[in-house]
Design a protein around this motif. Structure first.
Motif, mmCIF file in Angstrom:
data_model
loop_
_atom_site.group_PDB
_atom_site.id
_atom_site.type_symbol
_atom_site.label_atom_id
_atom_site.label_comp_id
_atom_site.label_asym_id
_atom_site.label_seq_id
_atom_site.Cartn_x
_atom_site.Cartn_y
_atom_site.Cartn_z
ATOM 1 N N THR A 135 46.167 30.109 64.781
ATOM 2 C CA THR A 135 45.317 30.995 63.892
ATOM 3 C C THR A 135 45.609 30.689 62.443
ATOM 4 N N TRP A 136 44.938 30.928 61.464
ATOM 5 C CA TRP A 136 45.104 30.906 60.007
ATOM 6 C C TRP A 136 45.194 32.303 59.139
ATOM 7 N N ARG A 137 45.850 32.530 58.371
ATOM 8 C CA ARG A 137 46.058 33.970 57.616
ATOM 9 C C ARG A 137 46.438 33.512 56.177
ATOM 10 N N LEU A 138 45.871 34.690 55.458
ATOM 11 C CA LEU A 138 46.424 34.748 53.973
ATOM 12 C C LEU A 138 47.930 34.887 53.920
ATOM 13 N N SER A 139 48.768 34.177 53.518
ATOM 14 C CA SER A 139 50.329 34.472 53.341
ATOM 15 C C SER A 139 50.894 34.786 52.221
ATOM 16 N N LYS A 140 49.937 34.542 51.161
ATOM 17 C CA LYS A 140 50.718 34.934 49.811
ATOM 18 C C LYS A 140 49.504 35.356 48.794
ATOM 19 N N VAL A 141 49.598 36.295 47.952
ATOM 20 C CA VAL A 141 48.756 36.576 46.819
ATOM 21 C C VAL A 141 49.556 36.561 45.508
ATOM 22 N N GLN A 142 49.284 35.870 44.646
ATOM 23 C CA GLN A 142 49.909 36.002 43.413
ATOM 24 C C GLN A 142 48.887 36.340 42.020
ATOM 25 N N PHE A 143 49.155 37.284 41.260
ATOM 26 C CA PHE A 143 48.049 37.877 40.325
ATOM 27 C C PHE A 143 48.919 37.681 38.881
ATOM 28 N N VAL A 144 48.747 36.978 37.834
ATOM 29 C CA VAL A 144 49.090 36.969 36.612
ATOM 30 C C VAL A 144 48.182 37.675 35.812
ATOM 31 N N TYR A 145 48.682 38.584 34.768
ATOM 32 C CA TYR A 145 47.803 39.293 33.992
ATOM 33 C C TYR A 145 48.510 39.295 32.682
ATOM 34 N N ASP A 146 47.701 39.269 31.564
ATOM 35 C CA ASP A 146 48.458 39.602 30.200
ATOM 36 C C ASP A 146 47.925 40.582 29.768
ATOM 37 N N SER A 147 48.918 41.883 29.362
ATOM 38 C CA SER A 147 48.650 42.965 28.930
ATOM 39 C C SER A 147 48.438 43.258 27.357
ATOM 40 N N SER A 148 48.481 42.054 26.920
ATOM 41 C CA SER A 148 48.174 42.005 25.557
ATOM 42 C C SER A 148 46.649 41.751 25.307
ATOM 43 N N GLU A 149 45.822 41.492 26.407
ATOM 44 C CA GLU A 149 44.545 41.292 26.335
ATOM 45 C C GLU A 149 43.781 42.678 26.063
ATOM 46 N N LYS A 150 42.991 42.839 25.005
ATOM 47 C CA LYS A 150 42.701 44.055 24.686
ATOM 48 C C LYS A 150 41.557 44.689 25.192
ATOM 49 N N THR A 151 40.722 43.868 26.155
ATOM 50 C CA THR A 151 39.459 44.420 26.735
ATOM 51 C C THR A 151 39.817 45.443 27.824
ATOM 52 N N HIS A 152 40.902 45.236 28.391
ATOM 53 C CA HIS A 152 41.594 46.047 29.647
ATOM 54 C C HIS A 152 42.740 46.899 29.178
ATOM 55 N N PHE A 153 43.614 46.556 28.512
ATOM 56 C CA PHE A 153 44.765 47.110 27.926
ATOM 57 C C PHE A 153 44.576 47.515 26.407
ATOM 58 N N LYS A 154 45.009 49.000 26.383
ATOM 59 C CA LYS A 154 45.077 49.561 25.092
ATOM 60 C C LYS A 154 46.444 49.882 24.554
ATOM 61 N N ASP A 155 46.887 49.035 23.574
ATOM 62 C CA ASP A 155 48.057 49.395 22.928
ATOM 63 C C ASP A 155 49.314 49.369 24.176
ATOM 64 N N ALA A 156 49.486 48.398 24.788
ATOM 65 C CA ALA A 156 50.396 48.576 25.925
ATOM 66 C C ALA A 156 51.748 48.192 25.439
ATOM 67 N N VAL A 157 52.856 48.962 25.694
ATOM 68 C CA VAL A 157 54.015 48.682 25.171
ATOM 69 C C VAL A 157 54.703 47.381 26.000
ATOM 70 N N SER A 158 55.310 46.562 25.187
ATOM 71 C CA SER A 158 55.975 45.318 25.550
ATOM 72 C C SER A 158 55.045 44.339 26.339
ATOM 73 N N ALA A 159 53.843 44.255 25.518
ATOM 74 C CA ALA A 159 52.643 43.654 25.888
ATOM 75 C C ALA A 159 53.042 42.052 26.237
ATOM 76 N N GLY A 160 52.528 41.576 27.284
ATOM 77 C CA GLY A 160 52.654 40.284 27.414
ATOM 78 C C GLY A 160 52.306 39.888 28.925
ATOM 79 N N LYS A 161 52.635 38.674 29.240
ATOM 80 C CA LYS A 161 52.242 38.142 30.605
ATOM 81 C C LYS A 161 53.183 38.790 31.713
ATOM 82 N N HIS A 162 52.550 38.935 32.820
ATOM 83 C CA HIS A 162 53.402 39.680 33.866
ATOM 84 C C HIS A 162 52.797 38.901 35.320
ATOM 85 N N THR A 163 53.676 38.728 36.142
ATOM 86 C CA THR A 163 53.324 38.097 37.321
ATOM 87 C C THR A 163 53.627 39.179 38.674
#
Length: 280
Positions: A135-163
Motif C-alpha cells: 500500500t501507499w499513504r500520505l506519511s507527512k505534511v509540512q506547511f510553511v507560512y509567513d504571518s507578515s504577509e498582509k493579504t491574509h494576516f492583519k497586524d500579527a504579533v511576532s510576525a514571521g515564518k512558521h512551520t
C-alpha cells in the motif's frame, strides 16, 4: 609509476564526472514538473505532475485550504486576541517534486513563496491473511507560512515564518498500483512552531497517485475513500429499494390476476342436493 599515476588520475576524473552526471540527472529530474491547473474545470483545484526521464511518476489533483490562528493586540494594546487566517492554495503555484521506488515528494509554493506545502508519500508492504500486500499513504505534511504577509494576516504579533507539521500521519491509504480519489473534505491537523497554535488543512476534490503510474498523464484505477463510497450508497439505496418495491408489487398483481382467473373458470358444485335434479 608514471603510467600508474596517470591511470589513477583518470579513474578519479571519471568518478568525479560520474558523480557530477548523477547529480545533474537528479537536478534535471526534480525540475521536470508541471502545473496543469488550467485543465481543471474547478477554479479551486490545482493539478500537478512530476515527470522523470520523460515519464509521469507522480500526479496530484486537489483543492487545499489552511485555517491558521494567529495573535493580534487587543484594543487596549495589553491583551492578545486570536484571529484566524483562511489561506487557499491558488492556481498557478510553483511546484517541485521527486519520485522514488518507496518514497515520493511534492512541494508547492505560492504568493511569492510566503506559503509552502510539502507532501511526503511512502509505499510499504504488509503481511496479511491474503499474503504480502503493498500500500501507499500520505506519511507527512509540512506547511510553511509567513504571518507578515498582509493579504491574509492583519497586524500579527511576532510576525514571521512558521512551520506546521503533521504528527504520526497515515492518510490516504491506498493499495499499490491504484490512485486515491475522494471528493469529500478531509481534515488534517498540523502543530505549528507558533506556540500553542494548531493549523488545520482541509483537502477536497482529491485525486493522487505518487507511485506506479503506467500511462503518461493518466491515473490508474481509482481507490475511493470510505466517505465517498458511503455517500454513493446513500444516493443509490433509495433507487434500489424503489425498484425492489416495484418488482414486489408487479409480482403480487400477476399472482392475484392468475389466481382470480383460475378460480373464475372453476365449475361451482351445488351444496344443496335438491339442486342436483336440475343438473345434466
Amino acid at each position: 609509476m608514471h603510467l600508474r599515476g596517470k591511470a589513477v588520475l583518470s579513474f578519479i576524473r571519471l568518478r568525479v564526472l560520474l558523480i557530477l552526471f548523477h547529480t545533474m540527472a537528479q537536478i534535471m529530474a526534480e525540475q521536470e514538473v508541471e502545473n496543469l491547473s488550467g485543465l481543471s474545470t474547478n477554479p479551486e483545484k490545482d493539478i500537478f505532475v512530476v515527470r522523470e526521464n520523460g515519464t509521469t511518476c507522480l500526479m496530484a489533483e486537489f483543492a487545499a485550504k489552511f485555517i491558521v490562528p494567529y495573535d493580534v493586540w487587543a484594543s487596549n494594546y495589553v491583551d492578545l486576541i486570536t484571529e484566524q487566517a483562511d489561506i487557499s492554495l491558488t492556481r498557478g503555484a510553483e511546484v517541485k517534486g521527486r519520485c522514488g521506488h518507496n518514497e515520493s515528494e511534492l512541494q508547492v509554493f505560492w504568493v511569492d513563496r510566503a506559503y509552502a506545502l510539502k507532501l511526503l508519500f511512502v509505499k510499504e508492504s504488509h503481511n496479511t491473511s491474503k499474503g504480502l500486500e503493498a500500500t501507499w499513504r500520505l506519511s507527512k505534511v509540512q506547511f510553511v507560512y509567513d504571518s507578515s504577509e498582509k493579504t491574509h494576516f492583519k497586524d500579527a504579533v511576532s510576525a514571521g515564518k512558521h512551520t506546521a507539521n503533521s504528527h504520526h500521519l497515515s492518510a490516504l491509504v491506498t493499495p499499490a498500483g491504484k490512485s486515491y480519489e475522494c471528493q469529500a473534505q478531509q481534515t488534517i491537523s498540523l502543530a505549528s512552531s507558533d506556540p500553542q497554535k494548531t493549523v488545520t488543512m482541509i483537502l477536497s476534490a482529491v485525486h493522487i497517485q505518487p507511485f506506479d503510474i503506467i500511462s503518461d498523464f493518466v491515473f490508474s484505477e481509482e481507490h475511493k475513500c470510505p466517505v465517498d463510497e458511503r455517500e454513493q450508497l446513500e444516493e443509490t439505496l433509495p433507487l434500489i429499494l424503489g425498484l425492489i418495491l416495484g418488482l414486489v408489487i408487479v409480482v403480487t398483481l400477476v399472482i392475484y390476476h392468475i389466481h382470480h382467473k383460475m378460480t373464475a373458470n372453476q365449475v361451482q358444485i351445488p351444496r344443496d342436493r335438491s339442486q342436483y335434479k336440475h343438473m345434466g
